[in-house]
Design a protein around this motif. Structure first.
Motif, mmCIF file in Angstrom:
data_model
loop_
_atom_site.group_PDB
_atom_site.id
_atom_site.type_symbol
_atom_site.label_atom_id
_atom_site.label_comp_id
_atom_site.label_asym_id
_atom_site.label_seq_id
_atom_site.Cartn_x
_atom_site.Cartn_y
_atom_site.Cartn_z
ATOM 1 N N THR A 197 78.320 61.579 45.043
ATOM 2 C CA THR A 197 77.615 61.315 46.303
ATOM 3 C C THR A 197 78.562 60.973 47.437
ATOM 4 O OG1 THR A 197 77.294 59.015 45.655
ATOM 5 C CG2 THR A 197 75.513 60.558 45.125
ATOM 6 N N ALA A 198 79.809 60.723 47.129
ATOM 7 C CA ALA A 198 80.807 60.417 48.160
ATOM 8 C C ALA A 198 81.092 61.686 48.970
ATOM 9 C CB ALA A 198 82.087 59.910 47.502
ATOM 10 N N PRO A 199 81.578 61.511 50.201
ATOM 11 C CA PRO A 199 81.933 62.684 51.000
ATOM 12 C C PRO A 199 82.974 63.529 50.264
ATOM 13 C CG PRO A 199 82.048 60.682 52.326
ATOM 14 C CD PRO A 199 81.846 60.258 50.904
ATOM 15 N N LYS A 200 82.796 64.841 50.327
ATOM 16 C CA LYS A 200 83.725 65.707 49.602
ATOM 17 C C LYS A 200 83.904 67.037 50.322
ATOM 18 C CE LYS A 200 79.927 66.831 46.500
ATOM 19 N NZ LYS A 200 79.005 65.734 46.628
ATOM 20 N N THR A 201 85.076 67.582 50.142
ATOM 21 C CA THR A 201 85.395 68.924 50.592
ATOM 22 C C THR A 201 85.620 69.749 49.337
ATOM 23 O OG1 THR A 201 86.424 68.124 52.615
ATOM 24 C CG2 THR A 201 87.040 70.338 51.882
ATOM 25 N N VAL A 206 84.735 57.471 46.452
ATOM 26 C CA VAL A 206 85.660 57.715 47.561
ATOM 27 C C VAL A 206 85.659 59.200 47.902
ATOM 28 C CG1 VAL A 206 87.137 55.749 47.012
ATOM 29 C CG2 VAL A 206 87.627 57.982 46.017
ATOM 30 N N LEU A 207 85.985 59.505 49.171
ATOM 31 C CA LEU A 207 86.007 60.899 49.575
ATOM 32 C C LEU A 207 87.063 61.658 48.794
ATOM 33 C CD1 LEU A 207 87.752 61.335 52.988
ATOM 34 C CD2 LEU A 207 87.738 59.175 51.804
ATOM 35 N N GLY A 208 86.852 62.964 48.640
ATOM 36 C CA GLY A 208 87.794 63.744 47.844
ATOM 37 C C GLY A 208 87.840 65.200 48.252
ATOM 38 N N PHE A 209 88.925 65.834 47.873
ATOM 39 C CA PHE A 209 89.132 67.267 48.066
ATOM 40 C C PHE A 209 89.129 67.885 46.675
ATOM 41 C CE2 PHE A 209 91.592 71.115 48.248
ATOM 42 C CZ PHE A 209 91.281 71.671 49.474
ATOM 43 N N TYR A 210 88.262 68.852 46.462
ATOM 44 C CA TYR A 210 88.117 69.476 45.154
ATOM 45 C C TYR A 210 88.234 70.984 45.306
ATOM 46 C CZ TYR A 210 86.077 64.914 44.276
ATOM 47 O OH TYR A 210 85.876 63.564 44.190
ATOM 48 N N SER A 211 88.932 71.606 44.373
ATOM 49 C CA SER A 211 89.015 73.062 44.383
ATOM 50 C C SER A 211 88.937 73.562 42.946
ATOM 51 C CB SER A 211 90.317 73.537 45.043
ATOM 52 O OG SER A 211 91.436 73.141 44.293
ATOM 53 N N TYR A 212 88.353 74.738 42.811
ATOM 54 C CA TYR A 212 88.277 75.337 41.479
ATOM 55 C C TYR A 212 88.047 76.832 41.601
ATOM 56 C CZ TYR A 212 83.117 75.132 41.866
ATOM 57 O OH TYR A 212 81.812 75.274 42.250
ATOM 58 N N GLY A 213 88.349 77.524 40.513
ATOM 59 C CA GLY A 213 88.164 78.967 40.467
ATOM 60 C C GLY A 213 87.130 79.351 39.430
ATOM 61 N N TYR A 214 86.561 80.509 39.616
ATOM 62 C CA TYR A 214 85.519 80.977 38.697
ATOM 63 C C TYR A 214 86.066 81.486 37.364
ATOM 64 C CZ TYR A 214 82.137 80.812 42.538
ATOM 65 O OH TYR A 214 81.317 80.411 43.551
ATOM 66 N N ASN A 215 87.369 81.708 37.289
ATOM 67 C CA ASN A 215 87.962 82.255 36.064
ATOM 68 C C ASN A 215 88.713 81.205 35.250
ATOM 69 O OD1 ASN A 215 87.106 84.918 36.587
ATOM 70 N ND2 ASN A 215 88.761 85.163 38.050
ATOM 71 N N ASP A 216 88.417 79.945 35.467
ATOM 72 C CA ASP A 216 89.128 78.862 34.787
ATOM 73 C C ASP A 216 88.565 78.664 33.382
ATOM 74 O OD1 ASP A 216 90.315 76.466 33.964
ATOM 75 O OD2 ASP A 216 90.351 75.681 36.014
ATOM 76 N N ASN A 217 89.401 78.910 32.375
ATOM 77 C CA ASN A 217 88.981 78.705 30.986
ATOM 78 C C ASN A 217 89.203 77.274 30.517
ATOM 79 O OD1 ASN A 217 88.214 81.371 30.605
ATOM 80 N ND2 ASN A 217 90.295 82.002 30.154
ATOM 81 N N THR A 218 90.006 76.514 31.259
ATOM 82 C CA THR A 218 90.284 75.127 30.895
ATOM 83 C C THR A 218 89.185 74.207 31.400
ATOM 84 O OG1 THR A 218 92.645 75.608 31.003
ATOM 85 C CG2 THR A 218 91.998 73.295 31.022
ATOM 86 N N CYS A 219 88.823 74.367 32.664
ATOM 87 C CA CYS A 219 87.746 73.589 33.287
ATOM 88 C C CYS A 219 86.712 74.591 33.784
ATOM 89 C CB CYS A 219 88.280 72.767 34.457
ATOM 90 S SG CYS A 219 89.575 71.612 34.004
ATOM 91 N N PRO A 220 85.737 74.943 32.951
ATOM 92 C CA PRO A 220 84.775 75.977 33.317
ATOM 93 C C PRO A 220 84.065 75.654 34.638
ATOM 94 C CG PRO A 220 84.531 75.364 31.016
ATOM 95 C CD PRO A 220 85.477 74.381 31.635
ATOM 96 N N PRO A 221 83.870 76.667 35.479
ATOM 97 C CA PRO A 221 83.264 76.430 36.785
ATOM 98 C C PRO A 221 81.860 75.820 36.715
ATOM 99 C CG PRO A 221 83.435 78.776 36.346
ATOM 100 C CD PRO A 221 84.185 78.080 35.265
#
Length: 84
Positions: A52-56, A26-41
């Motif tokens: 492969t789904a549409p994403k922003t 399903v389509l999704g909106f994703y955001s992340y930062g380069y300094n994230d120690n919890t979820c490494p970029p």
């Protein structure tokens, strides 16, 4: 059969989020930062690359495991466009 917590935790180390992300359809909106120690970029990027789904995707280079208000507004606008 019950599995001990210890075995379950050791097994989780073998799960890569990119393997699970392949299942997103399903389509999704994703955001992340380069300094994230919890979820490494690098891990987030690998996961997003296999979806492969549409994403922003919104990258905020200076953020860590939080989002700027501007990114929050973008996500809300993204959602509003999909429900109208």
């Amino acid at each position: 059969m019950l599995v001990s917590i210890d075995i379950a935790c050791r097994t989780l180390a073998y799960y890569d989020v990119a393997n699970l992300a392949q299942k997103i359809k399903v389509l999704g909106f994703y955001s992340y930062g380069y300094n994230d120690n919890t979820c490494p970029p690098t891990t987030v990027t690998a996961a997003l690359n296999v979806i492969t789904a549409p994403k922003t995707i919104v990258v905020t280079p200076v953020s860590a495991h939080w989002r700027f208000e501007e990114t929050n507004r973008k996500s809300i606008e993204w959602m509003k466009k999909r429900i109208n």
